[in-house]
Design a protein around this motif. Structure first.
Motif, PDB file in Angstrom:
ATOM      1  N   GLU A 198       0.892  -1.152   0.060  1.00 52.19           N
ATOM      2  CA  GLU A 198      -0.026   0.028  -0.020  1.00 52.19           C
ATOM      3  C   GLU A 198       0.999   1.395   0.086  1.00 52.19           C
ATOM      4  O   GLU A 198       0.288   2.336  -0.210  1.00 52.19           O
ATOM      5  CB  GLU A 198      -1.002  -0.012   1.152  1.00 52.19           C
ATOM      6  N   TYR A 223      -3.168   4.863   6.976  1.00 54.71           N
ATOM      7  CA  TYR A 223      -2.458   3.449   7.364  1.00 54.71           C
ATOM      8  C   TYR A 223      -1.073   3.528   6.494  1.00 54.71           C
ATOM      9  O   TYR A 223      -0.259   3.218   6.986  1.00 54.71           O
ATOM     10  CB  TYR A 223      -3.456   2.382   7.136  1.00 54.71           C
ATOM     11  N   ARG A 277     -15.130   3.505   0.086  1.00 57.27           N
ATOM     12  CA  ARG A 277     -14.112   3.854   1.137  1.00 57.27           C
ATOM     13  C   ARG A 277     -13.382   5.178   0.500  1.00 57.27           C
ATOM     14  O   ARG A 277     -12.787   5.358  -0.798  1.00 57.27           O
ATOM     15  CB  ARG A 277     -12.904   2.866   1.229  1.00 57.27           C
ATOM     16  N   TYR A 287     -19.715   0.940   8.970  1.00 57.61           N
ATOM     17  CA  TYR A 287     -20.773   0.260   7.823  1.00 57.61           C
ATOM     18  C   TYR A 287     -21.983   0.984   7.614  1.00 57.61           C
ATOM     19  O   TYR A 287     -22.430   1.188   6.635  1.00 57.61           O
ATOM     20  CB  TYR A 287     -20.759  -1.206   7.830  1.00 57.61           C
TER      21      TYR A 287
HETATM   22  O1  TDX Z   1     -16.150  -4.738   3.919  1.00 56.84           O
HETATM   23  C1  TDX Z   1     -15.362  -4.400   2.906  1.00 56.84           C
HETATM   24  N1  TDX Z   1     -15.605  -4.383   1.645  1.00 56.84           N
HETATM   25  C2  TDX Z   1     -14.771  -4.132   0.540  1.00 56.84           C
HETATM   26  O2  TDX Z   1     -15.201  -3.847  -0.578  1.00 56.84           O
HETATM   27  C3  TDX Z   1     -14.027  -4.281   3.254  1.00 56.84           C
HETATM   28  C4  TDX Z   1     -13.314  -4.754   4.498  1.00 56.84           C
HETATM   29  C5  TDX Z   1     -12.990  -4.280   2.220  1.00 56.84           C
HETATM   30  N2  TDX Z   1     -13.413  -3.950   0.891  1.00 56.84           N
HETATM   31  C6  TDX Z   1     -12.562  -3.685  -0.303  1.00 56.84           C
HETATM   32  C7  TDX Z   1     -11.331  -2.716  -0.274  1.00 56.84           C
HETATM   33  C8  TDX Z   1     -10.279  -3.217  -0.724  1.00 56.84           C
HETATM   34  O3  TDX Z   1     -10.340  -2.817  -2.101  1.00 56.84           O
HETATM   35  O4  TDX Z   1     -11.863  -5.137  -0.367  1.00 56.84           O
HETATM   36  C9  TDX Z   1     -10.442  -4.817  -0.548  1.00 56.84           C
HETATM   37  C10 TDX Z   1      -9.683  -5.230   0.579  1.00 56.84           C
HETATM   38  O5  TDX Z   1      -9.790  -4.529   1.528  1.00 56.84           O
HETATM   39  P1  TDX Z   1      -9.016  -4.691   3.032  1.00 56.84           P
HETATM   40  O6  TDX Z   1      -9.381  -6.474   3.306  1.00 56.84           O
HETATM   41  O7  TDX Z   1      -9.375  -3.741   3.950  1.00 56.84           O
HETATM   42  O8  TDX Z   1      -7.845  -4.812   2.709  1.00 56.84           O
HETATM   43  P2  TDX Z   1      -6.724  -3.434   1.952  1.00 56.84           P
HETATM   44  O9  TDX Z   1      -7.496  -2.355   2.278  1.00 56.84           O
HETATM   45  O10 TDX Z   1      -6.434  -3.763   0.588  1.00 56.84           O
HETATM   46  O11 TDX Z   1      -5.513  -3.747   2.953  1.00 56.84           O
HETATM   47  C11 TDX Z   1      -4.965  -5.069   3.304  1.00 56.84           C
HETATM   48  O12 TDX Z   1      -3.793  -5.041   2.512  1.00 56.84           O
HETATM   49  C12 TDX Z   1      -2.709  -4.576   2.730  1.00 56.84           C
HETATM   50  C13 TDX Z   1      -4.643  -4.988   4.862  1.00 56.84           C
HETATM   51  O13 TDX Z   1      -5.633  -4.562   5.410  1.00 56.84           O
HETATM   52  C14 TDX Z   1      -3.501  -4.238   5.175  1.00 56.84           C
HETATM   53  O14 TDX Z   1      -2.817  -4.487   6.567  1.00 56.84           O
HETATM   54  C15 TDX Z   1      -2.262  -4.582   4.194  1.00 56.84           C
HETATM   55  O15 TDX Z   1      -1.106  -3.792   4.333  1.00 56.84           O
END
Ligand code: TDX
Ligand code: NAD
Length: 341
Positions: free
Chosen positions: A125, A150, A274, A334
């Protein structure tokens, strides 16, 4: 060999401790973790009575504790961090404290105590986002362009690690890895959240149009990669570590999980996006392959199946976590922020 693992009660740290003792039972591991909401000693049930393992409840920002724990350590593997992007949008301060200040305290103490190797666990990231319609991939030469608090805090910690190598000659290595998944992941991240929500008959929130792309790395492949870096990594070097997914979107990931659990797509709920959402991460891990011999063991489908089965078989582990404080976070993020029904 005596290792200090920070954040060893969290998802990747716990998997790493279990992996390390399976492979090197003669080594000693000290786990320093302050047990935030994401730290869970139940992840370490299998090793808690091992005489080569010890747990210290303490904060990496606390110099006295860190100096005490660092005595006699050969290798530090530093996982401890605030790790959830969405939480960093709600409350960035703790991310700077733990991820930046905490890393500096550890580096300082490792240097003073003549630690032989400091390995820092970081993320892709830090490089920001790739365009959805391009073929670009992140490499070790990609510029740092973090977009979330982050990512900015992890980028700062990477810079401090580099500075301790350049200025003091501390032997450091860094892995920047893609999205991890597998057993013991706190159910706030996409895959663990989707599986557990579906198992509870609840909707899966997808941000925006769900077309964002992540590279998915099975947690044990990540542990093997760190093992390789500790053995063969060059001082001061960064290694990008990824999995075997080729441009899979979030919605495709969730559809695969729904299929594995025999549920239909009505369980998907699109919610507001987000803020600052990175659209695509793709990793070029050829340096790790060439220099370390790194290669993921299985494909995404095999590992996803394994992961879904683990959550099916370990309901009591995640059901405990999903009650209480977790519900407050879920409602705030959410329902209040993203308009989930
Ligand atoms: O509820 C959700 N809905 C959704 O659409 C969540 C939790 C995430 N998402 C999407 C956001 C991202 O595009 O899914 C993707 C993955 O999200 P996360 O699981 O929150 O991961 P991300 O934001 O990509 O970050 C993760 O990868 C890199 C880890 O949380 C970090 O710790 C790591 O450094
Ligand atoms: P996690 O949130 O599951 O666990 C973090 C652990 O660190 C918890 O046990 C927590 O109690 C501990 N911790 C937090 N603050 C602390 C402090 N001040 N002092 C001591 N302990 C503290 O995180 P994770 O998913 O296991 O991630 C581990 C590391 O890997 C992090 O540095 C993260 O940035 C990095 N990373 C994670 C991913 C991912 O997809 N999860 C991907 C790339 C990099």
């Amino acid at each position: 060999m005596k290792l200090l693992v920070t954040g060893g009660a969290g998802f990747i740290g716990a998997n790493f401790i279990l992996y390390w003792f399976r492979k090197y039972p003669q080594d000693k591991i000290v786990n320093l973790d302050c047990l935030t909401y994401a730290g869970n000693l139940a992840n370490l049930e299998k090793v808690k009575n091992n005489s080569n393992y010890s747990f210290i409840k303490g904060n990496i920002c606390d110099r006295k504790t860190v100096d005490k724990v660092m005595k006699g350590i050969d290798i530090v593997v530093h996982f401890a961090a605030e790790s959830h992007v969405d939480k960093s949008i709600l409350e960035p301060t703790i991310f700077v404290k733990t991820n930046v200040l905490g890393t500096q305290v550890l580096l300082d103490s490792a240097f003073k105590n003549k630690v032989k190797h400091f390995h820092h666990v970081s993320t892709d990231e830090v490089f920001g986002s790739l365009k959805l319609d391009s073929q670009d991939k992140f490499t070790e030469k990609s510029p740092y362009q973090p977009n979330s608090p982050y990512a900015a805090s992890k980028a700062s910690s990477d810079m401090l690690v580099r500075a301790f190598y350049k200025t003091y000659g501390l032997k450091v290595t860094v892995t920047n890895t893609s999205n991890n998944y597998g057993p013991y992941q706190f159910p706030e991240k996409l895959i663990s959240l989707a599986i557990t929500n579906i198992l509870e008959g609840k909707k899966v929130p997808l941000y925006g149009n769900g077309l964002q792309v992540r590279d998915w790395l099975y947690v044990i492949d990540h542990c093997r990669a760190i093992d390789l870096v500790l053995k063969k990594g060059k001082p001061g070097e960064y290694y990008l570590i990824g999995g075997l997914t080729e441009g899979i979107s979030n919605i495709e990931v969730v559809k695969k999980i729904l299929k594995k659990l025999n549920q239909d797509e009505n369980l998907i709920e699109f919610v507001k996006d987000r803020p600052g959402h990175d659209i695509r991460y793709t990793i070029d891990w050829s340096k790790a392959k060439q220099e370390l011999g790194y290669q993921p063991e299985y494909n995404f489908d095999t590992y996803l199946e394994k992961t879904v089965n683990w959550y099916k078989e370990n309901k009591s582990w995640w059901k405990k976590i999903k009650s209480g404080e977790y519900q407050n976070y879920y409602n705030k993020w959410y329902k209040k922020n993203l308009g989930m029904k």
